[in-house]
Design an enzyme around this catalytic site. Structure first.
Site, PDB file in Angstrom:
ATOM      1  N   GLY A 209       0.829  -1.206   0.000  1.00 14.57           N
ATOM      2  CA  GLY A 209       0.000   0.000   0.000  1.00 14.57           C
ATOM      3  C   GLY A 209       0.856   1.247   0.000  1.00 14.57           C
ATOM      4  O   GLY A 209       2.046   1.204  -0.341  1.00 14.57           O
ATOM      5  N   ASN A 210       0.270   2.373   0.366  1.00 14.92           N
ATOM      6  CA  ASN A 210       1.012   3.630   0.437  1.00 14.92           C
ATOM      7  C   ASN A 210       0.423   4.492   1.547  1.00 14.92           C
ATOM      8  O   ASN A 210      -0.512   4.086   2.239  1.00 14.92           O
ATOM      9  CB  ASN A 210       1.010   4.359  -0.910  1.00 14.92           C
ATOM     10  N   TYR A 211       0.960   5.697   1.697  1.00 17.03           N
ATOM     11  CA  TYR A 211       0.606   6.556   2.829  1.00 17.03           C
ATOM     12  C   TYR A 211      -0.589   7.474   2.578  1.00 17.03           C
ATOM     13  O   TYR A 211      -0.892   8.341   3.393  1.00 17.03           O
ATOM     14  CB  TYR A 211       1.802   7.425   3.219  1.00 17.03           C
ATOM     15  N   SER A 212      -1.288   7.305   1.473  1.00 17.55           N
ATOM     16  CA  SER A 212      -2.397   8.212   1.167  1.00 17.55           C
ATOM     17  C   SER A 212      -3.481   8.153   2.245  1.00 17.55           C
ATOM     18  O   SER A 212      -3.923   7.066   2.642  1.00 17.55           O
ATOM     19  CB  SER A 212      -3.012   7.852  -0.186  1.00 17.55           C
ATOM     20  N   ALA A 276      -4.369   7.265  -4.911  1.00 15.04           N
ATOM     21  CA  ALA A 276      -2.987   6.800  -5.052  1.00 15.04           C
ATOM     22  C   ALA A 276      -3.038   5.287  -5.235  1.00 15.04           C
ATOM     23  O   ALA A 276      -2.902   4.516  -4.280  1.00 15.04           O
ATOM     24  CB  ALA A 276      -2.170   7.185  -3.828  1.00 15.04           C
TER      25      ALA A 276
END
Length: 397
Positions: A209-212, A276
């Site tokens: 995943g990512n930090y969005s 994102a």
């Protein structure tokens, strides 16, 4: 937005009085100027010093502010205001304003008000259900006042409300919609927005995943809704709430977001692709938790769908696409490539190299890249960034 708007906030003696602080903060954040008028009993629950510190204005409570004869003019306040909000409003104040009993500064201000009045009742359920309270509320609606309550679509109807005061952020959103000069600008327009991250499973407990946080996409959805659009918000896994008027579709993976976006875009006037989305996913997802064995673990990744490019191929001459480019280097060159590749009408460019913006931040600093060139904007709250982006979109819809 509420830039330059004058709002009189009336506060009465309710346990919910502390929520007025959040209302003030929300109104001022959107550009409003707030003047508090509080009843004597209201001061038992929250101090004028606290309220004055938030508004940067003296709190009005008494008819006379000093013993030398200086007095507060309720008539001047009625002329100054673009809107009066009474929140919280007790059963006692409801009854007094419904029957014109002008025994304090708040009620005389109400009776002198030339602007719209919004009332947020706050009381226990038995008091709310009492026939006299219901009669007073109906009287106030007959006078043209707006009653805002939880779970009743803003406007009170019968006994649908619970008596408690509506949440501050909902009240602020409603006032914003009520006073917005462009609130019908996107009426009858269907807009689909993607927001937040996607999670691509590795096994039942791990993911890529990512930090969005989804804050930018949700701000865009709220701004479109404020302007009258029919909004479909396709949200990745985020801990955010949105207005009830927004059609929210919760997804987790890129595949789910891709399917939902393609379906929604068919009948949409525009798509704003703010999510994102993970560019890669594990080729195989383990059915059980992967155990630690040795010092290495190799994952084979495969590409996910390019949602923006897919919608760009579907786009008709009447449809518009806004895509986002989050870059770490060669920002403008990379954004210009995406403009063509995604068949977008414009690209919203933001950079991780600007401190205090992008992921997890409440602020952002963007540039808009289109065939007409590049527009640079200052760093500001994401709610105001959303306004800049939707201004650009509205101009071409």
């Amino acid at each position: 937005m509420l830039q330059g708007k004058h709002i009189v906030l009336g506060i009465t003696g309710s346990i919910a009085a502390y929520k007025a602080c959040y209302i003030i903060r929300g109104l001022i954040k959107r550009g409003a100027e707030v003047q508090v008028v509080i009843t004597p009993s209201g001061k038992e629950f929250i101090t004028p010093i606290t309220l004055s510190a938030l508004t940067h204005k003296p709190v009005v409570s008494e008819f006379f502010s000093q013993r030398d004869g200086t007095w507060n003019s309720h008539v001047d306040l009625g002329l100054w205001a673009d809107l009066m909000l009474i929140a919280p409003c007790t059963a006692s104040t409801l009854g007094k304003i419904a029957n014109g009993i002008a025994d304090n500064m708040l009620i005389t201000t109400y009776l002198s008000m030339k602007a719209p009045v919004v009332i947020a009742p706050a009381m226990d359920l038995d008091m709310y259900k009492h026939p006299s309270t219901q009669k007073n509320m109906q009287t106030l609606q007959d006078y043209g006042n707006i009653i805002i309550e939880p779970e009743s679509g803003f406007l009170a109807s019968g006994l649908e409300g619970k008596g408690r005061m509506e949440e501050p952020d909902v009240i602020v959103d409603f006032i914003d919609q009520l006073l917005s000069e462009n609130r019908n600008q996107l009426k009858d327009k269907n807009i689909v927005i993607t927001a937040g991250p996607t999670y691509e499973k590795i096994d039942p407990v791990r993911f890529i995943g990512n930090y969005s946080s989804g804050k930018m996409g949700f701000a865009l959805a709220e701004e479109c809704a404020r302007r009258g659009a029919n909004v479909t918000l396709i949200a990745g896994p985020v801990a955010l709430k949105c207005s009830k008027t927004i059609n929210r579709i919760d997804v987790e993976s890129c595949q789910q977001m891709y399917d939902a976006a393609k379906t929604a875009f068919v009948n949409s006037d525009a798509a704003i692709l703010c999510a994102a989305v993970a560019d890669f996913k594990p080729d195989n997802v383990a059915s059980e938790k992967i155990k630690r064995e040795g010092n290495e673990l190799t994952l084979h990744l495969t590409s996910t769908h390019d949602i923006a490019a897919a919608l760009g191929k579907m786009k008709t001459k009447q449809q518009r696409i806004v895509a986002f480019a989050l870059e770490t280097n060669n920002e403008q060159a990379n954004a210009e490539k995406k403009l063509e590749k995604k068949n977008a009408d414009f690209i919203v460019l933001n950079s991780t190299r600007i401190p205090g913006t992008t992921f997890r931040s409440d602020e952002n600093q963007i540039s808009i890249i289109s065939s007409n060139g590049k527009k640079d904007y200052e760093k500001k709250p994401k709610s105001l960034v959303a306004r800049d982006i939707i201004d650009e979109l509205a101009a071409i819809l």
